[in-house]
Design a protein around this motif. Structure first.
Motif, PDB file in Angstrom:
ATOM      1  N   GLU A  55      68.120 -10.047 143.417  1.00 27.06           N
ATOM      2  CA  GLU A  55      68.493 -11.412 143.809  1.00 27.06           C
ATOM      3  C   GLU A  55      68.449 -12.354 142.601  1.00 27.06           C
ATOM      4  OE1 GLU A  55      66.898 -14.964 146.779  1.00 27.06           O
ATOM      5  OE2 GLU A  55      66.213 -12.901 147.104  1.00 27.06           O
ATOM      6  N   ILE A  56      67.372 -12.248 141.815  1.00 27.93           N
ATOM      7  CA  ILE A  56      67.216 -13.105 140.635  1.00 27.93           C
ATOM      8  C   ILE A  56      68.309 -12.816 139.601  1.00 27.93           C
ATOM      9  CG2 ILE A  56      65.721 -13.632 138.654  1.00 27.93           C
ATOM     10  CD1 ILE A  56      63.324 -13.028 140.552  1.00 27.93           C
ATOM     11  N   ALA A  57      68.575 -11.511 139.388  1.00 27.72           N
ATOM     12  CA  ALA A  57      69.607 -11.114 138.412  1.00 27.72           C
ATOM     13  C   ALA A  57      70.984 -11.603 138.846  1.00 27.72           C
ATOM     14  CB  ALA A  57      69.606  -9.596 138.246  1.00 27.72           C
ATOM     15  N   GLY A  58      71.223 -11.621 140.166  1.00 25.74           N
ATOM     16  CA  GLY A  58      72.506 -12.111 140.680  1.00 25.74           C
ATOM     17  C   GLY A  58      72.708 -13.587 140.395  1.00 25.74           C
ATOM     18  N   LYS A  59      71.618 -14.348 140.418  1.00 28.31           N
ATOM     19  CA  LYS A  59      71.710 -15.793 140.161  1.00 28.31           C
ATOM     20  C   LYS A  59      71.769 -16.087 138.652  1.00 28.31           C
ATOM     21  CE  LYS A  59      69.190 -17.161 144.339  1.00 28.31           C
ATOM     22  NZ  LYS A  59      67.919 -17.738 144.888  1.00 28.31           N
ATOM     23  N   VAL A  82      71.580  -0.153 140.835  1.00 25.70           N
ATOM     24  CA  VAL A  82      71.297  -1.234 141.784  1.00 25.70           C
ATOM     25  C   VAL A  82      71.608  -2.601 141.173  1.00 25.70           C
ATOM     26  CG1 VAL A  82      69.477  -2.403 143.103  1.00 25.70           C
ATOM     27  CG2 VAL A  82      69.533   0.095 143.009  1.00 25.70           C
ATOM     28  N   LEU A  83      71.227  -2.777 139.910  1.00 25.42           N
ATOM     29  CA  LEU A  83      71.326  -4.092 139.259  1.00 25.42           C
ATOM     30  C   LEU A  83      72.677  -4.337 138.584  1.00 25.42           C
ATOM     31  CD1 LEU A  83      67.761  -4.053 137.634  1.00 25.42           C
ATOM     32  CD2 LEU A  83      68.463  -5.312 139.691  1.00 25.42           C
ATOM     33  N   HIS A  84      73.439  -3.248 138.356  1.00 26.87           N
ATOM     34  CA  HIS A  84      74.759  -3.347 137.706  1.00 26.87           C
ATOM     35  C   HIS A  84      74.681  -4.031 136.345  1.00 26.87           C
ATOM     36  CE1 HIS A  84      76.352  -2.013 141.531  1.00 26.87           C
ATOM     37  NE2 HIS A  84      75.756  -3.027 142.144  1.00 26.87           N
ATOM     38  N   ARG A  85      73.624  -3.698 135.618  1.00 28.59           N
ATOM     39  CA  ARG A  85      73.432  -4.239 134.270  1.00 28.59           C
ATOM     40  C   ARG A  85      72.766  -3.199 133.384  1.00 28.59           C
ATOM     41  NH1 ARG A  85      73.583  -8.398 137.513  1.00 28.59           N
ATOM     42  NH2 ARG A  85      74.632 -10.301 136.805  1.00 28.59           N
TER      43      ARG A  85
END
Length: 371
Positions: A55-59, A82-85
């Motif tokens: 959620e944090i990474a998405g923001k 999961v994080l796509h990074r």
């Protein structure tokens, strides 16, 4: 500067070091997640924490996720999926710093060897993932391709090792030449950012790059220094760090081997560190020096940044490091020059004592606290 989310342990000194590593690698930490445990089987962290991180990474949309622990390839893959990074573990982060800091041809070879060792350690797991169709870039890999993959890494490692061996032989010839000329040698060692290069510059009059960043020095530099009209050769070396894996130390052995041949090793200690950090860093340095086969009786301890502390604080920290009964320590300031002259005299006294076998000079606390 690229942005990063840092996942690290919930300890102040560990957080500070991890942020320092990120900064040295060119990453600006925009968010820090502190955890008590980073070794969960699937992701390194729990599923609940991962959801929060997602959620944090998405923001924030950081360029990378830095995980301050060693990850297995499967854990790295699971997190990245999961994080796509891009996910960098502690070892990959240190290798990024090494690559950006390497300037000499030898240090570049050392970094390349460490990178290949890092890759080799993860090769089996990558192949296993590829056979399950889960590893990008290895889809449908067959036995022949697996053999090619392994052999390619091994071949490149052997090529780099061969070049480093040649550099090592050249270094040995230089050592023999110095010995024939009668030069005594001094080497600086210590935790990264303890002030080795600043002290090197103060003792030699050099203007080598110095910084509070980690791993400013990756290649050994040797210069001549005069102590009481007698010439010596002094060398600056790569700094140590906690949890530095054996293969990285091994990659830099052609540089660090100088420590095994030098007459005196000045171990630089940042005496301004907190008691906890001081003990951790000192222990890490002594363990690494022991692994390199350096004998304790050739070590002199320079308690750097002593100008930032009161005498009683220094005394307390000397007791913490069990150096009270050791005659070979001295509080110094590489920045102001405090006690640098006395440090040189102490080195000369010790070297003379090796020849006479009668070293009786005692360096008392009262004397060494003077300027």
């Amino acid at each position: 500067m690229k942005s990063a989310i840092l996942i690290t342990y919930d300890k102040e000194d560990v957080v500070n070091e991890a942020k320092g590593l990120c900064d040295a690698a060119g990453f600006q930490v925009v968010h820090t997640m502190k955890q008590k445990f980073l070794k969960k089987p699937k992701y390194g962290i729990s599923g609940g924490i991962l959801e929060n991180l997602e959620e944090i990474a998405g923001k924030i949309r950081p360029d990378v996720i830095v995980f301050d622990e060693v990850l297995k390839p499967s854990q790295n893959y699971n997190l990245a999926s999961v994080l796509h990074r891009e996910v960098l573990d502690r070892e990959a982060l240190i290798l990024e710093i090494f690559e950006s800091r390497a300037s000499s041809s030898e240090s570049k070879l050392q970094v390349k060897l460490a990178q290949l060792r890092y890759e080799m350690a993860r090769a089996k797991e990558k192949v296993r993932l590829s056979s399950m169709g889960e590893q990008p870039g290895f889809m449908g890999i067959g036995k022949f391709e697996v053999d090619v993959y392994y052999n390619d890494i091994k071949h490149r490692m052997n090529t780099v090792r061969s070049k480093l061996e040649k550099a090592g032989k050249q270094r040995e010839l230089h050592r023999q030449g110095r010995k024939r000329m009668g030069f005594k040698t001094i080497s600086l060692a210590g935790y990264t950012s303890a002030g080795k290069t600043t002290l090197f510059n103060m003792m030699t009059g050099e203007t080598r790059d110095q910084s509070s960043e980690l791993f400013t020095t990756l290649s050994t530099t040797t210069r001549r220094v005069t102590i009481n009209q007698e010439p010596f050769l002094i060398s600056d070396t790569v700094g140590f760090i906690s949890k530095l894996p054996a293969y990285m130390i091994d990659a830099f052995k052609s540089t660090l081997e100088e420590l095994g041949h030098t007459d005196i090793i000045i171990v630089i200690i940042d005496i301004s560190d907190s008691i906890f950090e001081l003990k951790k860093k000192f222990s890490s340095c002594m363990r690494t020096l022991s692994e390199l086969g350096v004998e304790k009786d050739r070590m002199v301890y320079a308690l750097n940044k002593s100008d930032l502390l009161e005498n009683n604080e220094i005394e307390e920290k000397i007791e913490t490091l069990n150096l009270v009964d050791n005659k070979k320590w001295i509080p110094v300031s590489a920045k102001t020059g405090k006690n640098v002259k006395q440090l040189k005299e102490l080195i000369k006294d010790i070297l003379e004592s090796y020849n006479s076998h009668k070293f009786e000079k005692k360096v008392g606390v009262e004397k060494t606290f003077g300027n």
